[in-house]
Write a protein that holds these residues in place. Structure first.
Motif, PDB file in Angstrom:
ATOM      1  N   VAL A 258     -30.582 -51.862  21.743  1.00 15.78           N
ATOM      2  CA  VAL A 258     -31.789 -51.990  22.729  1.00 15.78           C
ATOM      3  C   VAL A 258     -32.719 -50.560  22.728  1.00 15.78           C
ATOM      4  O   VAL A 258     -31.943 -49.415  22.868  1.00 15.78           O
ATOM      5  N   PRO A 259     -33.663 -50.579  22.250  1.00 19.75           N
ATOM      6  CA  PRO A 259     -34.616 -49.188  21.970  1.00 19.75           C
ATOM      7  C   PRO A 259     -34.600 -48.352  23.280  1.00 19.75           C
ATOM      8  O   PRO A 259     -35.027 -49.107  24.308  1.00 19.75           O
ATOM      9  N   GLN A 260     -34.326 -47.241  23.117  1.00 13.60           N
ATOM     10  CA  GLN A 260     -34.645 -46.243  24.301  1.00 13.60           C
ATOM     11  C   GLN A 260     -35.601 -45.363  24.128  1.00 13.60           C
ATOM     12  O   GLN A 260     -35.609 -44.859  22.932  1.00 13.60           O
ATOM     13  N   GLN A 261     -36.552 -44.862  25.049  1.00 15.03           N
ATOM     14  CA  GLN A 261     -37.665 -44.101  24.815  1.00 15.03           C
ATOM     15  C   GLN A 261     -37.176 -42.645  25.164  1.00 15.03           C
ATOM     16  O   GLN A 261     -36.442 -42.383  26.130  1.00 15.03           O
ATOM     17  N   ILE A 262     -37.287 -41.483  24.363  1.00 15.16           N
ATOM     18  CA  ILE A 262     -36.891 -40.189  24.917  1.00 15.16           C
ATOM     19  C   ILE A 262     -37.879 -38.976  24.253  1.00 15.16           C
ATOM     20  O   ILE A 262     -38.687 -39.575  23.745  1.00 15.16           O
ATOM     21  N   MET A 263     -37.764 -37.774  24.816  1.00 13.15           N
ATOM     22  CA  MET A 263     -38.914 -36.706  24.591  1.00 13.15           C
ATOM     23  C   MET A 263     -38.366 -35.632  24.579  1.00 13.15           C
ATOM     24  O   MET A 263     -37.204 -35.216  25.646  1.00 13.15           O
ATOM     25  N   ALA A 264     -38.781 -34.678  24.000  1.00 13.54           N
ATOM     26  CA  ALA A 264     -38.347 -33.184  24.242  1.00 13.54           C
ATOM     27  C   ALA A 264     -38.869 -32.615  25.251  1.00 13.54           C
ATOM     28  O   ALA A 264     -40.155 -32.654  25.466  1.00 13.54           O
ATOM     29  N   VAL A 265     -38.324 -31.894  26.039  1.00 14.59           N
ATOM     30  CA  VAL A 265     -38.757 -31.035  27.240  1.00 14.59           C
ATOM     31  C   VAL A 265     -39.836 -30.167  26.704  1.00 14.59           C
ATOM     32  O   VAL A 265     -40.694 -30.081  27.565  1.00 14.59           O
ATOM     33  N   ASP A 266     -39.605 -29.533  25.796  1.00  9.76           N
ATOM     34  CA  ASP A 266     -40.758 -28.460  25.285  1.00  9.76           C
ATOM     35  C   ASP A 266     -42.137 -29.348  25.216  1.00  9.76           C
ATOM     36  O   ASP A 266     -43.161 -28.526  25.527  1.00  9.76           O
ATOM     37  N   ASP A 267     -42.257 -30.458  24.801  1.00 10.52           N
ATOM     38  CA  ASP A 267     -43.446 -31.295  24.702  1.00 10.52           C
ATOM     39  C   ASP A 267     -44.064 -31.632  26.210  1.00 10.52           C
ATOM     40  O   ASP A 267     -45.410 -31.405  26.209  1.00 10.52           O
ATOM     41  N   VAL A 268     -43.306 -31.628  27.360  1.00  5.20           N
ATOM     42  CA  VAL A 268     -43.743 -31.453  28.582  1.00  5.20           C
ATOM     43  C   VAL A 268     -44.622 -30.412  28.928  1.00  5.20           C
ATOM     44  O   VAL A 268     -45.590 -30.325  29.413  1.00  5.20           O
ATOM     45  N   GLY A 269     -43.749 -29.045  28.427  1.00  5.18           N
ATOM     46  CA  GLY A 269     -44.547 -27.658  28.826  1.00  5.18           C
ATOM     47  C   GLY A 269     -45.709 -27.704  28.010  1.00  5.18           C
ATOM     48  O   GLY A 269     -46.673 -27.095  28.682  1.00  5.18           O
ATOM     49  N   ALA A 270     -45.880 -28.356  26.686  1.00  8.09           N
ATOM     50  CA  ALA A 270     -47.140 -28.134  25.880  1.00  8.09           C
ATOM     51  C   ALA A 270     -48.272 -28.949  26.696  1.00  8.09           C
ATOM     52  O   ALA A 270     -49.436 -28.590  26.895  1.00  8.09           O
ATOM     53  N   LEU A 271     -47.827 -30.266  26.963  1.00  8.10           N
ATOM     54  CA  LEU A 271     -48.814 -30.984  28.026  1.00  8.10           C
ATOM     55  C   LEU A 271     -49.436 -30.490  29.073  1.00  8.10           C
ATOM     56  O   LEU A 271     -50.557 -30.662  29.711  1.00  8.10           O
TER      57      LEU A 271
END
Length: 308
Positions: free
Chosen positions: A187-200
């Motif tokens: 089942v696909p799970q969504q993930i994200m790099a913490v650094d990209d939260v910083g950029a946003l």
């Protein structure tokens, strides 16, 4: 530095500055040439000293001490707020859902009392679906804090990231030479790099006219756990198979944890990866994150385990 900041350097307070998200936000704001006031309960801690060496001003305050938060926020233009999530890596011992909500409300109250003109709150993907379905408790906690911010009338942005790629760098998802979670293997799970939260977050502060009043679910990639394990194995040059932990085992830890995994397997975050990339073209997918920082972190963790 963005045009918005060229003439006046404004102060941004980062609450939770020594945590994963707080460090990422601080780094991006400093890189943009902003004055960052990093809130920490212990300015002498190694993580806090590292922020000071990078150029941040340290402010001693605690999220359970509203007066200290108001003092830390005085005179600041913006404030970034993040609280620990129950059950996540690094959560304080004995920390409860009510602690998280109280801390988030305290920070919002302090921002309001200090006259902060832009609050960026780190929420969680799915929080906006509270009226349409039953959500996991960790998502509801974030939603409750969002509602308090709205009641205060604060000019705010809600960033709602999905689970972090960094969860795969330590004991949270790595066990006995395998990637082990209660996620269904295919089942696909969504993930994200913490650094990209910083950029946003930095982008939101740089462009308040575009971001105040927005709530955005954010994701950097969408892969099955088998695919995640395969990508990690390739990146570190050794096999790490995927092992699915039975939901019954998770239920022994807590019913809330079991429900959260069930929800992610059946409904999930549903953030729009392509839309997130339009907001932040430098958004990392899993393989990019592994190449830049993730593989080294994982290899270091595994090597440390072997040395024990």
């Amino acid at each position: 530095m963005p045009t918005f900041w060229r003439h006046i350097v404004k102060t941004i307070v980062v609450v939770g500055a020594t945590g994963l998200q707080g460090r990422a936000v601080t780094a991006h704001l400093l890189a943009d040439g902003l004055h960052v006031r990093a809130v920490t309960r212990d300015p002498d801690a190694p993580a806090a000293r590292a922020l000071a060496q990078a150029g941040a001003e340290l402010a001693r305050a605690e999220m359970d001490d509203p007066a200290s938060l108001v003092a830390a926020a005085e005179g600041a233009y913006g404030l970034f707020s993040v609280q620990p999530t129950v059950g996540s890596p690094g959560t304080p011992a004995g920390f409860t859902a009510e602690d998280e909500v109280r801390w988030g409300r305290n920070v919002a109250d302090a921002a309001h009392a200090a006259g902060v003109r832009h609050l960026v709150y780190a929420s969680l993907a799915g929080a906006g679906r509270h009226d349409t379905e039953k959500l996991p408790s960790n998502t509801i906690n974030k939603w409750r804090i969002e509602q308090h911010i709205k009641r205060l009338g604060l000019p705010a942005t809600f960033l709602r990231p999905v689970s972090f790629m960094e969860n795969y760098t330590g004991a949270y998802h790595l066990h006995d030479g395998a990637v082990a979670t209660a996620f269904a293997a295919d089942v696909p799970q969504q993930i994200m790099a913490v650094d990209d939260v910083g950029a946003l977050a930095a982008l939101a502060f740089a462009e308040p006219g575009e971001w105040i009043g927005r709530a955005v679910d954010l994701a950097g990639d969408e892969l099955t756990p088998r695919q995640i394990a395969a990508a990690i194995s390739e990146a570190i040059g050794r096999p790490l198979p995927y092992v699915q932990i039975p939901i019954e085992v998770i239920a022994q830890v807590g019913a809330d944890f079991a429900y959260a995994y069930t929800w992610l397997n059946e409904r999930g975050y549903r953030a729009d990866v392509a839309f997130t990339r339009t907001l932040h073209p430098g958004l990392m997918d899993l393989r990019t994150w592994l190449r830049r920082t993730g593989a080294a972190q994982i290899a270091g963790f595994l090597a440390a385990r072997q040395d024990r």
